[in-house]
Design a protein around this motif. Structure first.
Motif, mmCIF file in Angstrom:
data_model
loop_
_atom_site.group_PDB
_atom_site.id
_atom_site.type_symbol
_atom_site.label_atom_id
_atom_site.label_comp_id
_atom_site.label_asym_id
_atom_site.label_seq_id
_atom_site.Cartn_x
_atom_site.Cartn_y
_atom_site.Cartn_z
ATOM 1 N N PRO A 8 0.824 -1.207 0.000
ATOM 2 C CA PRO A 8 0.000 0.000 0.000
ATOM 3 C C PRO A 8 0.857 1.255 0.000
ATOM 4 N N LEU A 9 0.303 2.291 -0.544
ATOM 5 C CA LEU A 9 0.970 3.582 -0.575
ATOM 6 C C LEU A 9 0.853 4.239 0.793
ATOM 7 N N LEU A 10 2.003 4.544 1.416
ATOM 8 C CA LEU A 10 2.026 5.129 2.743
ATOM 9 C C LEU A 10 2.564 6.547 2.641
ATOM 10 N N VAL A 11 1.789 7.502 3.049
ATOM 11 C CA VAL A 11 2.204 8.896 3.005
ATOM 12 C C VAL A 11 1.992 9.504 4.379
ATOM 13 N N LEU A 12 2.996 10.218 4.856
ATOM 14 C CA LEU A 12 2.962 10.780 6.202
ATOM 15 C C LEU A 12 3.212 12.271 6.151
ATOM 16 N N GLN A 61 -4.038 11.552 12.662
ATOM 17 C CA GLN A 61 -5.203 11.584 11.777
ATOM 18 C C GLN A 61 -4.943 10.680 10.575
ATOM 19 N N ARG A 62 -5.991 9.994 10.111
ATOM 20 C CA ARG A 62 -5.868 9.026 9.021
ATOM 21 C C ARG A 62 -6.906 9.328 7.947
ATOM 22 N N SER A 63 -6.558 9.024 6.696
ATOM 23 C CA SER A 63 -7.484 9.250 5.589
ATOM 24 C C SER A 63 -7.178 8.281 4.457
ATOM 25 N N GLU A 64 -8.194 7.909 3.698
ATOM 26 C CA GLU A 64 -8.013 7.137 2.484
ATOM 27 C C GLU A 64 -8.289 7.985 1.241
ATOM 28 N N THR A 65 -8.711 9.250 1.449
ATOM 29 C CA THR A 65 -9.107 10.097 0.319
ATOM 30 C C THR A 65 -8.398 11.444 0.299
ATOM 31 N N LEU A 66 -7.703 11.798 1.380
ATOM 32 C CA LEU A 66 -7.113 13.120 1.572
ATOM 33 C C LEU A 66 -8.179 14.209 1.708
ATOM 34 N N THR A 67 -9.435 13.805 1.800
ATOM 35 C CA THR A 67 -10.529 14.753 2.004
ATOM 36 C C THR A 67 -11.169 14.558 3.367
ATOM 37 N N ASP A 68 -11.517 13.308 3.661
ATOM 38 C CA ASP A 68 -12.137 12.980 4.945
ATOM 39 C C ASP A 68 -11.085 12.373 5.858
ATOM 40 N N VAL A 84 2.525 4.065 15.655
ATOM 41 C CA VAL A 84 1.414 4.174 14.710
ATOM 42 C C VAL A 84 1.585 3.088 13.648
ATOM 43 N N PRO A 85 0.788 2.011 13.672
ATOM 44 C CA PRO A 85 0.924 0.969 12.658
ATOM 45 C C PRO A 85 0.461 1.469 11.300
ATOM 46 N N MET A 86 1.266 1.198 10.256
ATOM 47 C CA MET A 86 0.963 1.703 8.921
ATOM 48 C C MET A 86 0.749 0.580 7.911
ATOM 49 N N HIS A 87 1.494 -0.516 8.038
ATOM 50 C CA HIS A 87 1.404 -1.564 7.023
ATOM 51 C C HIS A 87 1.754 -2.900 7.658
ATOM 52 N N GLU A 88 0.876 -3.866 7.509
ATOM 53 C CA GLU A 88 1.121 -5.207 8.034
ATOM 54 C C GLU A 88 2.073 -5.940 7.095
ATOM 55 N N VAL A 89 3.230 -6.356 7.616
ATOM 56 C CA VAL A 89 4.217 -7.051 6.789
ATOM 57 C C VAL A 89 4.189 -8.554 7.016
ATOM 58 N N GLU A 90 3.583 -8.994 8.087
ATOM 59 C CA GLU A 90 3.428 -10.422 8.343
ATOM 60 C C GLU A 90 2.133 -10.622 9.107
ATOM 61 N N SER A 91 1.266 -11.467 8.561
ATOM 62 C CA SER A 91 -0.059 -11.635 9.155
ATOM 63 C C SER A 91 0.025 -12.314 10.510
ATOM 64 N N ALA A 92 -1.015 -12.102 11.287
ATOM 65 C CA ALA A 92 -1.114 -12.753 12.584
ATOM 66 C C ALA A 92 -1.411 -14.237 12.402
ATOM 67 N N ARG A 227 -3.637 4.586 2.229
ATOM 68 C CA ARG A 227 -3.974 5.325 3.431
ATOM 69 C C ARG A 227 -2.917 6.388 3.670
ATOM 70 N N PHE A 228 -3.365 7.514 4.196
ATOM 71 C CA PHE A 228 -2.500 8.651 4.474
ATOM 72 C C PHE A 228 -2.600 8.992 5.955
ATOM 73 N N TRP A 229 -1.501 9.473 6.504
ATOM 74 C CA TRP A 229 -1.464 9.863 7.908
ATOM 75 C C TRP A 229 -0.968 11.300 8.035
ATOM 76 N N ARG A 230 -1.429 11.975 9.048
ATOM 77 C CA ARG A 230 -0.804 13.235 9.440
ATOM 78 C C ARG A 230 -0.853 13.333 10.963
ATOM 79 N N ILE A 231 0.140 13.977 11.518
ATOM 80 C CA ILE A 231 0.262 14.088 12.966
ATOM 81 C C ILE A 231 0.364 15.561 13.324
#
Length: 294
Positions: A8-12, A61-68, A84-92, A227-231
């Protein structure tokens, strides 16, 4: 470009708020890094980790649209690390069958506190915190005593029951209030939990069992999502309303008494008891103007 599957695309984004042009020159964004951290469900997650500054309010704050945008509960910094978890690299691993007697998961009530040994002959512990039900600061006197090893442990983080405590210990003594203030249900419940579990906290401190890092929350969305994050780091917080921001009062508490013997306490607006708010006497940036007018 469409990211490849399972990546997934991760942007902070990080930003900080501080009012006024005369703020002291400093790095307002938190120390941060990326790390692979075991999740609470035994998965492995690529996480952003950042270290809070005491007295600064942080909101993820988290968003999938950069709007909401959806905001996590704000965390009052006490120098601890936030994961802050961003991407699962190994499943449970596959979960075991649930017990029919198991109840629903109850999220913790997170509270940041400052504890100190109560001055005077009455003993006990002085507790100060930012109200769970408003923006005001509270100071409360409880009967339980702190173990002597708190002197060597400035930060304690642990969950007991439905409450997760982030506790900073203040060296020396703290003046107890003349009378405990009335509390709303959330603050009263937190104090009751603190009093109930203080003996267990003392044992944990004596055994050096404290940890300064949050347990990661549940896993992020399925791989392949965006998903996008901002702090947001809010340095303008002034919990006791005395004109000096919380972070400056924490720094003063760590460095020793300031002008006129004032000691920093972000939850007490008149630490020397002279009837004049601390912000009317402190000049934390040494520019010749007291904080309340700066």
């Amino acid at each position: 470009t469409q990211p490849p599957p399972m990546k997934p695309l991760l942007v902070l984004s990080l930003f900080a708020l501080f009012p006024g042009a005369s703020a002291p020159a400093r790095e307002l964004l938190p120390d941060r890094w990326f790390e692979t951290v075991p999740g609470s469900d035994d998965s492995l997650q690529q996480c952003l980790v950042f270290r809070t500054v005491p007295g600064v309010l942080y909101t993820v704050q988290r968003s999938e649209t950069l709007t909401d945008w959806t905001a996590d509960p704000s965390v009052y910094g006490l120098g601890h690390e936030i994961v802050v978890p961003m991407h699962e690299v190994e499943s449970a691993p596959e979960p075991l069958p649930a017990s029919p007697l198991a109840g629903p998961h109850v999220p913790a009530v997170q509270t940041s506190l400052v504890l100190g040994r109560a001055a005077g002959s009455a003993g006990g512990t002085v507790v100060s915190w930012r109200s769970l039900e408003g923006t005001h600061a509270l100071v409360f006197h409880i009967a339980g005593d702190l173990h002597q090893d708190w002197e060597s442990l400035p930060l304690f983080c642990e969950r007991y029951g439905d409450h997760e405590f982030f506790i900073m210990h203040r060296p020396g003594e703290m003046a107890p209030p003349s009378g405990n203030p009335p509390l709303g249900s959330a603050d009263a419940g937190m104090i009751a939990a603190l009093e109930e579990h203080l003996p267990a906290m003392n044992l944990a401190v004596a055994a050096s069992a404290a940890t300064a890092r949050n347990t990661p929350p549940p896993a992020p969305p399925a791989p392949g999502s965006r998903r996008f994050w901002r702090i947001k780091a809010d340095w303008s917080l002034d919990s006791d309303g005395d004109g000096t921001p919380d972070w400056a009062e924490f720094e003063l508490a760590a460095s020793g008494p300031g002008p006129g013997g004032l000691t920093g306490n972000p939850f007490n607006d008149d630490t020397d008891g002279d009837g004049v708010p601390d912000g009317h006497q402190l000049d934390t940036d040494n520019d010749g103007v007291v904080d309340i007018l700066d």
